[in-house]
Design a protein around this motif. Structure first.
Motif, short mmCIF file in Angstrom:
data_model
loop_
_atom_site.label_atom_id
_atom_site.label_comp_id
_atom_site.label_asym_id
_atom_site.label_seq_id
_atom_site.Cartn_x
_atom_site.Cartn_y
_atom_site.Cartn_z
N VAL A 281 -9.81 34.52 -5.52
CA VAL A 281 -9.63 33.46 -6.39
C VAL A 281 -10.94 33.45 -7.27
N GLY A 282 -12.05 33.87 -6.78
CA GLY A 282 -13.13 33.78 -7.73
C GLY A 282 -13.19 34.75 -9.20
N LYS A 283 -12.59 35.87 -8.54
CA LYS A 283 -12.49 36.65 -9.84
C LYS A 283 -11.36 36.37 -10.92
N LEU A 284 -10.44 35.83 -10.20
CA LEU A 284 -9.12 35.24 -10.96
C LEU A 284 -9.71 34.07 -11.69
N THR A 285 -10.60 33.35 -11.37
CA THR A 285 -11.32 32.06 -12.16
C THR A 285 -12.10 32.78 -13.11
N ALA A 286 -13.04 33.68 -13.02
CA ALA A 286 -13.78 34.36 -13.96
C ALA A 286 -12.78 35.01 -14.99
N ASP A 287 -11.81 35.68 -14.70
CA ASP A 287 -10.77 36.44 -15.63
C ASP A 287 -10.04 35.20 -16.82
N SER A 288 -9.82 34.39 -15.66
CA SER A 288 -8.76 33.37 -16.64
C SER A 288 -9.66 32.66 -17.45
N ALA A 290 -12.28 33.86 -19.05
CA ALA A 290 -12.62 34.56 -20.22
C ALA A 290 -11.20 34.93 -21.10
N LYS A 291 -10.15 34.70 -20.55
CA LYS A 291 -8.88 34.78 -21.44
C LYS A 291 -8.50 33.65 -21.88
N ASN A 292 -9.03 32.19 -21.26
CA ASN A 292 -8.94 31.02 -21.70
C ASN A 292 -7.25 30.81 -21.31
N ASP A 293 -7.18 31.01 -20.06
CA ASP A 293 -5.66 31.04 -19.46
C ASP A 293 -5.68 29.69 -19.07
N GLN A 294 -5.39 28.58 -19.58
CA GLN A 294 -5.65 27.11 -19.30
C GLN A 294 -4.78 26.69 -18.03
N PRO A 295 -3.55 27.16 -17.80
CA PRO A 295 -2.86 26.70 -16.38
C PRO A 295 -3.54 27.31 -15.40
N VAL A 296 -4.08 28.49 -15.31
CA VAL A 296 -4.81 29.06 -14.23
C VAL A 296 -6.21 28.44 -13.85
N ILE A 297 -6.89 28.14 -15.26
CA ILE A 297 -8.17 27.37 -14.72
C ILE A 297 -7.73 25.96 -14.20
N MET A 298 -6.93 25.28 -14.84
CA MET A 298 -6.45 24.05 -14.06
C MET A 298 -6.13 24.30 -12.60
N GLY A 299 -5.42 25.34 -12.22
CA GLY A 299 -5.06 25.47 -10.79
C GLY A 299 -6.05 25.69 -9.97
N VAL A 300 -7.09 26.62 -10.60
CA VAL A 300 -8.38 26.99 -9.43
C VAL A 300 -9.35 25.81 -9.49
N THR A 301 -9.33 24.96 -10.62
CA THR A 301 -10.27 23.95 -10.50
C THR A 301 -9.64 22.91 -9.62
N LEU A 302 -8.45 22.48 -9.66
CA LEU A 302 -7.90 21.63 -8.83
C LEU A 302 -7.86 21.94 -7.23
N LEU A 303 -8.10 23.28 -7.04
CA LEU A 303 -7.78 24.21 -5.53
C LEU A 303 -9.22 23.92 -5.24
N ALA A 304 -10.10 24.25 -5.96
CA ALA A 304 -11.63 24.06 -5.70
C ALA A 304 -12.09 22.41 -5.26
N ALA A 305 -11.67 21.75 -5.99
CA ALA A 305 -12.14 20.37 -6.00
C ALA A 305 -11.27 19.91 -4.64
N GLY A 306 -10.04 20.13 -4.60
CA GLY A 306 -9.31 19.70 -3.62
C GLY A 306 -9.96 20.20 -2.06
N LEU A 307 -10.37 21.43 -1.92
CA LEU A 307 -11.11 21.99 -0.82
C LEU A 307 -12.48 21.38 -0.55
N VAL A 308 -13.12 21.05 -1.67
CA VAL A 308 -14.19 20.21 -1.40
C VAL A 308 -14.18 18.85 -0.98
N VAL A 309 -13.03 18.33 -1.48
CA VAL A 309 -12.92 16.96 -0.89
C VAL A 309 -12.32 17.03 0.41
N ILE A 310 -11.46 17.61 0.82
CA ILE A 310 -11.06 17.75 2.00
C ILE A 310 -12.22 17.94 3.30
#
Lengths: 331, 319
Positions: A281-288, A290-310
């Motif tokens: 997932v980390g590499k996916l984040t970095a790649d997305s 780099a390519k400004n792939d907004q939905p993917v960035i949104m998804g991984v940010t939410l996932l990371a935030a959700g995990l930390v909050v839980i």
């Protein structure tokens, strides 16, 4: 007690909502028009309009955010009639680059990140707690100084530098390890282990350094407390005093940190995965990014935030069992 | 990774009572204590050296005759894909620390300019976060009530953020513009809560101390009490927090530049040099070893200094 947990869960949901809103707003305001991005070079104004309405990009901000949010819970349908595209329940949209569903992109990469996180966590908890304890018990000796100097180096060395150094020494110079590769455990257990060994070591070194410093401070602090004198005066032998009385109060802060750090790693070890070319997932984040792939960035940010909050919430629950003082306060 | 995950609820309760009251340790005694430790002396020397390197970067460029952007095609072997000519990454009388593979830029001069960029960003971010953190932490701790509620909730929120991912996302979405300024802003937004939380806790303890009570009884106004009674007692904590914040920001800036969202080329930065070196590490290890060593020594020295300062000032939980 029950009331306390209910309040914690509500607060956690609130934080998650705010984070999703913030992230969405920032990309809504700052990103170049995604429709143009998707459309590519051979583009007509009609085509752009079509994409916009299909993705709901022509709607005002609040409606777009609402669609995104409800998509996560109920799924979402893009477009109408025959051209409609279904996106099932935890829907995070589609990548602008590959058109893959974001949810699938994340779930296929999760196992790599979990492997990285679990292996590193085992190593750093063993080394961090062990080192800190050794240092505290042998306070002022060469052991103490050795462990603390190593720890100081560990928190000062950036992990990408350690990663490069390790790879240069172990792979290029000594040839003890092959270049890390993406293999499944079932395919080739040895190569799998060799490929994950360096990422585990690199991550564990940094965290263990931090943890051993904290454990040392806390154990020394606890050893000076009155109840420790009482325990020793009762005639309990030293290892038992250490295990029963010193370790438990010293480890409560470590539990908090561990929750946060482990959850953070599950959300992707950005730098380490990128340096070692692990497809997590980390590499996916970095790649997305780099390519400004907004939905993917949104998804991984939410996932990371959700995990930390839980994780924070679970830590709070664990706390009430580990530390009686917290229990009294919350009641 | 950014800021040291500081201070924990339980820990602060156990230790929060320590640094109350008492006159602040006289500066001279603290300095005398620190100078007895060889580790501190070495660290201070390294910090001074790096700072001099940063300040004298233009001078260094004149002395060596190579600017930070000057290509030297004669120092690299174009037949071997641009590997530096000579031992250890092309170290020679002309290029004291060798050259970058591929384009032959002088590594020493670029490291010096990188130090400039790195220190400027880290010190500015420290200044901003300290100011914000101290003011907001004091307001929350001293006045309590609604102000405390609002500030504490904002802190909780910012600290629950997946900071690194968010910083990267934000920096990649922002227009190119003035990168160093953007970096300082982004680092500050996510950095101040870590200062504010510690300051808030200590202010709350100080607020109930006897000398504050005495000042209040003698009719001092809240603002006067906050600035003349409470603030001087936070001095030690602030110095320690600031010293430990600098290496945190240097590391984060380097990390962001390594990931390609920090300082943009051709402006040199240590993180970015290491990132470029990834492609060359097997054939020219000096290219990542040199900026990496400078980065390590800087972060290490500041951390050692901060650790010893904390012990000397007994600032308790200001970790």
């Amino acid at each position: 007690m029950l009331f306390y947990f209910a309040r914690r869960i509500l607060a956690a949901i609130g934080v998650l909502l705010l984070i999703s809103l913030f992230t969405y707003a920032i990309f809504f305001l700052l990103s170049p028009d995604p429709a143009v991005q998707i459309c590519g070079k051979t583009c007509t104004p009609e085509r752009i309009d079509q994409i916009r309405s299909q993705l709901g990009l022509d709607l005002p901000f609040w409606q777009q955010y609402w669609q995104f949010l409800s998509g996560i819970f109920t799924g979402r349908t893009y477009g109408e009639g025959a051209a409609a595209i279904q996106c099932a329940a935890p829907c995070l949209g589609f990548s602008f680059q590959t058109n893959e569903p974001v949810t699938d992109m994340i779930t296929t990469r999760m196992p790599v990140s979990i492997t990285v996180a679990v292996g590193a966590a085992v190593l750093w908890m063993l080394a961090g707690i062990g080192g800190g304890l050794l240092s505290a018990v042998k306070q002022g000796t060469g052991w103490d100084r050795g462990v603390m100097m190593t720890a100081l180096a560990g928190i000062s060395l950036p992990n990408y530098f350690v990663a490069l150094l390790l790879q240069y020494v172990l792979v290029v110079q000594l040839r003890w390890l092959p270049f890390p590769q993406s293999v499944q455990f079932a395919e080739d257990p040895l190569l799998w282990f060799q490929s994950y060994l360096m990422p585990w070591l690199v991550l564990a070194f940094g965290y263990a350094a931090m943890y051993s410093r904290i454990v040392r401070t806390n154990v020394i602090d606890t050893l000076g407390q009155n109840f420790m004198r009482t325990a020793r005066a009762k005639g309990l032998d030293a290892p038992l005093v250490l295990r029963r009385h010193a370790l438990r109060p010293s480890l409560t802060p470590v539990v908090t940190l561990f929750g946060m750090d482990f959850a953070g790693l599950l959300g992707g070890a950005l730098i380490t995965e990128t340096v070692f070319g692990l497809n997590g997932v980390g590499k996916l984040t970095a790649d997305s990014i780099a390519k400004n792939d907004q939905p993917v960035i949104m998804g991984v940010t939410l996932l990371a935030a959700g995990l930390v909050v839980i994780a924070n919430m679970l830590v709070d629950v664990a706390y009430t069992y580990l530390d009686p003082r917290v229990r009294v306060k919350s009641a | 990774m950014s800021t040291v995950p500081s201070e924990l609820a339980v820990e602060s309760e156990a230790k929060g009572a320590l640094p109350t009251g008492g006159a602040p340790t006289p500066a001279r005694r603290v300095i005398a204590t620190l100078m007895k430790s060889p580790a501190v002396v070495v660290s201070v020397c390294i910090i001074v050296f790096i700072a001099l390197l940063a300040v004298c970067a233009p001078l260094l460029a004149v002395i060596t005759g190579w600017g930070p952007y000057d290509f030297d095609k004669s120092a690299i072997d174009s037949d071997l894909g641009g590997i530096p000519i000579g031992p250890l990454g092309g170290i020679s009388a002309e290029h004291w620390l060798g050259v970058e593979p591929g384009n032959g830029r002088d590594i020493l001069v670029r490291v010096a300019y990188g130090a400039q960029v790195s220190l400027t960003i880290a010190l500015s971010a420290t200044l901003v976060t300290m100011t914000l953190g101290v003011v907001l932490g004091m307001v929350a701790g001293f006045f309590g009530g609604l102000a405390d509620q609002i500030i504490s909730r904002v802190m909780d929120f910012l600290m629950a953020f997946p900071t690194l991912i968010f910083m990267i996302a934000l920096l990649s979405a922002l227009p190119a513009g003035n990168r160093p300024v953007l970096l300082v802003i982004v680092l500050s937004i996510f950095g101040w809560p870590y200062t504010a939380r510690v300051i808030r806790g200590q202010t709350m303890t100080l607020r109930n101390s006897e000398f504050v009570e005495a000042a209040r009884a003698s009719g001092a106004r809240p603002m006067r009490i906050a600035f003349r009674e409470v603030l001087p007692n936070l001095r030690g904590t602030i110095i320690v927090l600031a010293t430990l914040a600098v290496p945190g920001y240097i590391g984060t800036e380097a990390g962001l530049s390594f990931l390609g969202v920090g300082v943009m080329p051709p402006t040199p930065s240590w993180g970015q040099m290491i990132s470029t070196a990834v492609g060359w590490y097997a054939v020219d290890p000096m290219f990542f070893l040199i900026p990496g060593t400078f980065l390590f020594l800087t972060v290490f020295s500041f951390t050692v200094l901060g650790d010893h300062l904390r012990t000397a000032l007994d600032a308790g939980d200001a970790a």
